[in-house]
Design a protein around this motif. Structure first.
Motif, mmCIF file in Angstrom:
data_model
loop_
_atom_site.group_PDB
_atom_site.id
_atom_site.type_symbol
_atom_site.label_atom_id
_atom_site.label_comp_id
_atom_site.label_asym_id
_atom_site.label_seq_id
_atom_site.Cartn_x
_atom_site.Cartn_y
_atom_site.Cartn_z
ATOM 1 N N ALA A 69 0.819 -1.214 0.000
ATOM 2 C CA ALA A 69 0.000 0.000 0.000
ATOM 3 C C ALA A 69 0.857 1.269 0.000
ATOM 4 N N ARG A 70 2.066 1.175 0.557
ATOM 5 C CA ARG A 70 2.930 2.358 0.633
ATOM 6 C C ARG A 70 3.580 2.681 -0.705
ATOM 7 N N ASN A 71 3.720 1.645 -1.568
ATOM 8 C CA ASN A 71 4.429 1.848 -2.834
ATOM 9 C C ASN A 71 3.518 1.885 -4.057
ATOM 10 N N GLY A 72 2.339 1.307 -3.951
ATOM 11 C CA GLY A 72 1.421 1.275 -5.090
ATOM 12 C C GLY A 72 1.927 0.361 -6.197
ATOM 13 N N VAL A 73 1.426 0.589 -7.417
ATOM 14 C CA VAL A 73 1.794 -0.236 -8.561
ATOM 15 C C VAL A 73 3.254 0.025 -8.927
ATOM 16 N N VAL A 74 4.089 -1.035 -8.897
ATOM 17 C CA VAL A 74 5.507 -0.895 -9.242
ATOM 18 C C VAL A 74 5.849 -1.814 -10.420
ATOM 19 N N GLU A 75 7.121 -1.822 -10.828
ATOM 20 C CA GLU A 75 7.515 -2.591 -12.011
ATOM 21 C C GLU A 75 7.141 -4.075 -11.905
ATOM 22 N N GLN A 76 7.393 -4.684 -10.742
ATOM 23 C CA GLN A 76 7.075 -6.106 -10.607
ATOM 24 C C GLN A 76 5.567 -6.360 -10.680
ATOM 25 N N THR A 77 4.764 -5.406 -10.220
ATOM 26 C CA THR A 77 3.304 -5.547 -10.362
ATOM 27 C C THR A 77 2.979 -5.668 -11.846
ATOM 28 N N LYS A 78 3.623 -4.797 -12.637
ATOM 29 C CA LYS A 78 3.367 -4.806 -14.081
ATOM 30 C C LYS A 78 3.876 -6.091 -14.717
ATOM 31 N N ARG A 79 5.093 -6.487 -14.326
ATOM 32 C CA ARG A 79 5.678 -7.689 -14.906
ATOM 33 C C ARG A 79 4.793 -8.905 -14.614
ATOM 34 N N HIS A 80 4.356 -9.039 -13.374
ATOM 35 C CA HIS A 80 3.545 -10.199 -13.016
ATOM 36 C C HIS A 80 2.164 -10.135 -13.642
ATOM 37 N N THR A 81 1.676 -8.922 -13.870
ATOM 38 C CA THR A 81 0.387 -8.773 -14.555
ATOM 39 C C THR A 81 0.511 -9.175 -16.020
ATOM 40 N N ILE A 82 1.615 -8.772 -16.645
ATOM 41 C CA ILE A 82 1.845 -9.178 -18.038
ATOM 42 C C ILE A 82 1.934 -10.703 -18.125
ATOM 43 N N ILE A 83 2.664 -11.307 -17.185
ATOM 44 C CA ILE A 83 2.809 -12.762 -17.194
ATOM 45 C C ILE A 83 1.452 -13.434 -16.974
ATOM 46 N N ALA A 84 0.659 -12.896 -16.035
ATOM 47 C CA ALA A 84 -0.676 -13.456 -15.786
ATOM 48 C C ALA A 84 -1.527 -13.381 -17.048
ATOM 49 N N SER A 85 -1.376 -12.286 -17.782
ATOM 50 C CA SER A 85 -2.148 -12.106 -19.000
ATOM 51 C C SER A 85 -1.642 -13.017 -20.122
ATOM 52 N N LEU A 86 -0.313 -13.088 -20.269
ATOM 53 C CA LEU A 86 0.286 -13.966 -21.287
ATOM 54 C C LEU A 86 -0.102 -15.424 -21.058
ATOM 55 N N LEU A 87 -0.042 -15.862 -19.815
ATOM 56 C CA LEU A 87 -0.315 -17.257 -19.497
ATOM 57 C C LEU A 87 -1.807 -17.510 -19.303
ATOM 58 N N GLN A 88 -2.593 -16.442 -19.446
ATOM 59 C CA GLN A 88 -4.050 -16.534 -19.322
ATOM 60 C C GLN A 88 -4.524 -17.199 -18.051
ATOM 61 N N ILE A 89 -4.002 -16.709 -16.941
ATOM 62 C CA ILE A 89 -4.474 -17.199 -15.637
ATOM 63 C C ILE A 89 -5.920 -16.713 -15.464
ATOM 64 N N PRO A 90 -6.849 -17.640 -15.224
ATOM 65 C CA PRO A 90 -8.271 -17.283 -15.292
ATOM 66 C C PRO A 90 -8.793 -16.356 -14.200
ATOM 67 N N ASN A 91 -8.106 -16.274 -13.052
ATOM 68 C CA ASN A 91 -8.581 -15.405 -11.970
ATOM 69 C C ASN A 91 -7.438 -14.600 -11.382
ATOM 70 N N VAL A 92 -7.711 -13.305 -11.128
ATOM 71 C CA VAL A 92 -6.697 -12.450 -10.509
ATOM 72 C C VAL A 92 -7.295 -11.806 -9.256
ATOM 73 N N ILE A 93 -6.560 -11.894 -8.142
ATOM 74 C CA ILE A 93 -6.943 -11.124 -6.960
ATOM 75 C C ILE A 93 -5.820 -10.145 -6.676
ATOM 76 N N VAL A 94 -6.140 -8.854 -6.657
ATOM 77 C CA VAL A 94 -5.144 -7.859 -6.310
ATOM 78 C C VAL A 94 -5.307 -7.563 -4.823
ATOM 79 N N ALA A 95 -4.298 -7.963 -4.035
ATOM 80 C CA ALA A 95 -4.377 -7.765 -2.594
ATOM 81 C C ALA A 95 -3.483 -6.595 -2.210
ATOM 82 N N VAL A 96 -4.107 -5.518 -1.733
ATOM 83 C CA VAL A 96 -3.342 -4.349 -1.310
ATOM 84 C C VAL A 96 -2.945 -4.579 0.145
#
Lengths: 412, 302
Positions: free
Chosen positions: A113-140
């Motif tokens: 929560a102190r840092n917000g969206v950072v590079e690794q958030t983006k990287r892991h989101t891209i990977i989740a999208s590439l690999l088509q993981i069917p469910n995403v939970i963003v836990a702040v």
């Protein structure tokens, strides 16, 4: 009872291992001797138990206080059975994170929560999208550490939604938590009066396990040929494998790919007993009417639903080796049981994880970079696109000189 | 109406069969490590499902420490005869003599560490390129980190910091000469899954898994069977108790648990109520240090 496989992702120190420890601890899935061991070695500076040590099982991980490789943990509640993959957040170990991500039904992306969206958030989101993981939970996470938590949470949510506009992510849920304090993990502790949603475990117990499995397009990669050659089974020739998608039934017309020869299914067996049909993801043995040449690496499919057979494949590669990938390099491409020599014929563009921009014609691809490329194969290969069929639309690249798996291949 | 879904036990079974067939398809000289314990009995059961009506494409191999429970050994031999497959036994005793190894001393002197010498010698003798084992990730925290195809160097060493990526269900078993791969088809099974599967498939087990009367000594809250392999001191009290074994390893390092469970259903009920882990309750060898298993694996242990 059904089974949900989920994983944690996010940057270093976002609290992934602590979250899993907390989930196991608060759901009473930690056993007495494991707790004793934790009491002996796992105290935080303030004297509370260091729950991350439940999954950080390697000496080096404990020394450095980071997760290096995926740890698998197993637990169940009265509602569901879970397999958790606790994946590393450090960029250096992204390939281990991908190992976990390739076999998961759901990904929890933690954001500090102190840092917000950072590079690794983006990287892991891209990977989740590439690999088509069917469910995403963003836990702040660590929401208790910021003032005006409610508006911080809302603003991180907005940032993330903006980020995902560029991806094909399905079923994204948001939740504020404190893994360290156990807020909103197993029970809704009502620590945040501005949050009205369910606790994390409640989401995990109730999320629909999206049928990841394609039941339409029947594919059966042959792993092994069973030929007993005994008196009793003199002419027996069974093709052993797993139905990776779709359904096969006795009497159906099939084609063997890439050769293209067609015949009819004479029998399907499981555990040595005949069955009428086999469906994904069952293992089975198939016998065919005609004695044709089939070996490991071949694919049995239905006659009216053949795959594209080609020498040229358009792919996205996630590069996983320290040695760089350069246009013209030669590797082995393994798709299920099929292994074919390939050459990387064209590197089209790199995807910049931070800006999401495309950089055309890169001279090389470094560890953890994602590239759109063309591959030329030494023999024709039968392929699906990953979007249509995960099992026959994905592969790995192997460096023949080191035998190491160097790339994750998503077929376009 | 037909539903095209399977319960989780069938999913686990199918995954394990797939892995076993990958071993047969990718390696020239694989072997399956078989001790007569419950996990290796499940492995053999899965292997028969994977390859029948053909023969198993690998021999069964047992590295016998000489400290095994006689009940497990006779069950091992009985099972091998029933299924008509090949069993190779290599004895730690012989390696000790041949390589001039030092036997550990002490009250519960265990040959656990010496087992690795015999295993590596056997791998070399038969040029095994893959060894299938029944280890599960829920057993121990170092095991929780290991891949299904785990590459070991010439010395059998595991390098946990440099594991190959293992994506989807694609297994890369390519190795250099001298290296070998340890394969764990039931990685994703838990202790409870194993018992539920044993029940579903009616897999027979050695009788020591069920409650029976036995002479034991109690040492640091653990019940160790009286046997020629442990040292019994004057202040030890020999008890007779109704116990069963939750895991079956060497008599020197496997503890029994007090139990009245005489059937598989009783055992499953016991496990569901248990608040200790399988290895935590029954293995003395894991308690040496925080990273005992990781250290042994780095040295070639299964």
């Amino acid at each position: 009872m059904d089974l949900l496989k989920f994983m944690t992702a996010g940057s270093v120190d976002d609290g992934k291992s602590t979250l899993i420890g907390r989930l196991l601890f608060d759901s009473k899935n930690i056993l007495i001797d494991q707790l004793d061991a934790l009491e002996r070695v796992g105290k935080n500076k303030n004297g509370t138990l260091d729950l991350a040590l439940l999954t950080d099982g390697l000496r080096a991980e404990r020394e450095q206080g980071i997760t290096i490789d995926v740890a698998y943990k197993y637990f169940s509640t009265p509602k569901r059975k879970f397999i958790i993959a606790d994946a590393p957040g450090h960029i250096q170990y992204t390939r281990n994170m991908i190992t976990g991500a390739s076999n998961t039904d759901l990904i929890i992306i933690l954001i500090d929560a102190r840092n917000g969206v950072v590079e690794q958030t983006k990287r892991h989101t891209i990977i989740a999208s590439l690999l088509q993981i069917p469910n995403v939970i963003v836990a702040v996470n660590k929401i208790d550490l910021v003032p005006d938590a409610g508006s911080v949470y809302e603003s991180i949510k907005r940032d993330y939604v903006k980020l995902t506009k560029q991806f094909s992510l399905k079923n994204v849920n948001f939740i504020p938590i404190s893994a360290l304090n156990g807020d909103n993990i197993v029970e809704n502790t009502r620590s945040f009066n501005w949050y009205r949603g369910p606790a994390l475990l409640e989401i995990l117990e109730n999320v629909t396990i999206e049928n990841n499995i394609n039941l339409v397009n029947a594919r059966f990669p042959v792993q092994y040929v069973i030929r007993p050659q005994t008196e009793e089974w003199l002419d027996y020739r069974g093709y052993a494998g797993k139905v990776t998608s779709g359904i096969f039934a006795v009497g159906e017309e099939i084609i063997v790919q890439p050769s293209g020869i067609s015949t009819i299914i004479k029998s399907i067996e499981q555990d040595g007993k005949p069955v009428k049909q086999a469906f994904a993801t069952q293992s089975a043995v198939i016998q065919l009417e005609d004695d044709i040449d089939i070996s490991r690496g071949d694919l049995i499919v239905k006659k009216d639903d053949a795959l594209k057979v080609t020498n040229e494949i358009e792919v996205i590669i996630n590069w996983m080796d320290r040695k760089v990938l350069v246009q013209g390099n030669r590797y082995l491409l393994q798709i299920n049981s099929n292994i074919t020599p390939v050459v990387i014929s064209d590197l089209q563009y790199l995807i910049d994880v931070n800006t999401l921009e495309k950089h055309n014609s890169p001279s090389e691809v470094k560890l953890n970079e994602i590239v759109k490329a063309s591959i030329k194969t030494a023999r024709p290969v039968a392929i699906d696109s990953f979007v249509n069929n995960k099992s026959t639309g994905a592969g790995i690249l192997i460096d023949q000189t080191s035998n190491v798996t160097v790339g994750a291949v998503i077929i376009q | 109406m037909t539903t095209f879904s399977t319960d989780y036990l069938s999913q686990l079974e199918s995954e394990s069969i797939h892995i076993l067939r990958e071993v047969a398809g990718q390696f020239e000289r694989p072997a399956l490590l078989f001790s007569g314990g419950k996990d290796s009995l499940v492995l053999v059961h899965l292997a028969l499902k994977a390859f029948r009506p053909g023969k198993l494409p690998f021999p069964l191999v047992h590295i016998d420490t000489g400290h095994n429970f006689p009940e497990a050994l006779s069950f091992r031999d009985k099972r091998v005869e029933e299924i008509g497959e090949t069993l190779i036994v290599r004895n730690v005793e012989d390696t000790i003599i041949k390589q001039n190894l030092t036997e550990p001393k002490g009250k519960f002197a265990s040959r656990n560490a010496l087992q690795t010498f015999t295993l590596l010698e056997t791998i070399q003798e038969f040029e095994f390129d893959a060894c299938i084992g029944g280890a599960r990730r829920d057993e121990e925290k170092a095991r929780a980190k290991e891949r299904i195809f785990s590459v070991r160097d010439e010395f059998g060493q595991w390098d946990p910091k440099l594991q190959r990526p293992e994506l989807w269900n694609i297994y890369n078993g390519r190795i250099n000469k001298g290296e070998n791969v340890r394969v764990f088809p039931i990685s994703n099974w838990t202790e409870l899954d194993v018992w539920n599967y044993i029940k579903r498939e009616s897999i027979a087990l050695p009788e020591i898994y069920f409650a029976h009367q036995r002479s034991l000594i109690e040492y640091q809250n653990q019940l160790i069977a009286v046997s020629p392999f442990i040292q019994i001191d004057d202040d030890d009290v020999i008890l007779s108790k109704k116990v069963r074994y939750r895991t079956v390893g060497d008599m020197t390092c496997t503890a029994a648990v007090a139990s009245d469970a005489e059937t598989i259903d009783d055992i499953i009920r016991d496990i569901l109520g248990s608040r200790t882990s399988e290895r935590g309750e029954t293995r003395i060898d894991d308690k040496v240090s925080e990273a005992a298993m990781e250290d042994r694996k780095k040295n070639g242990y299964f």
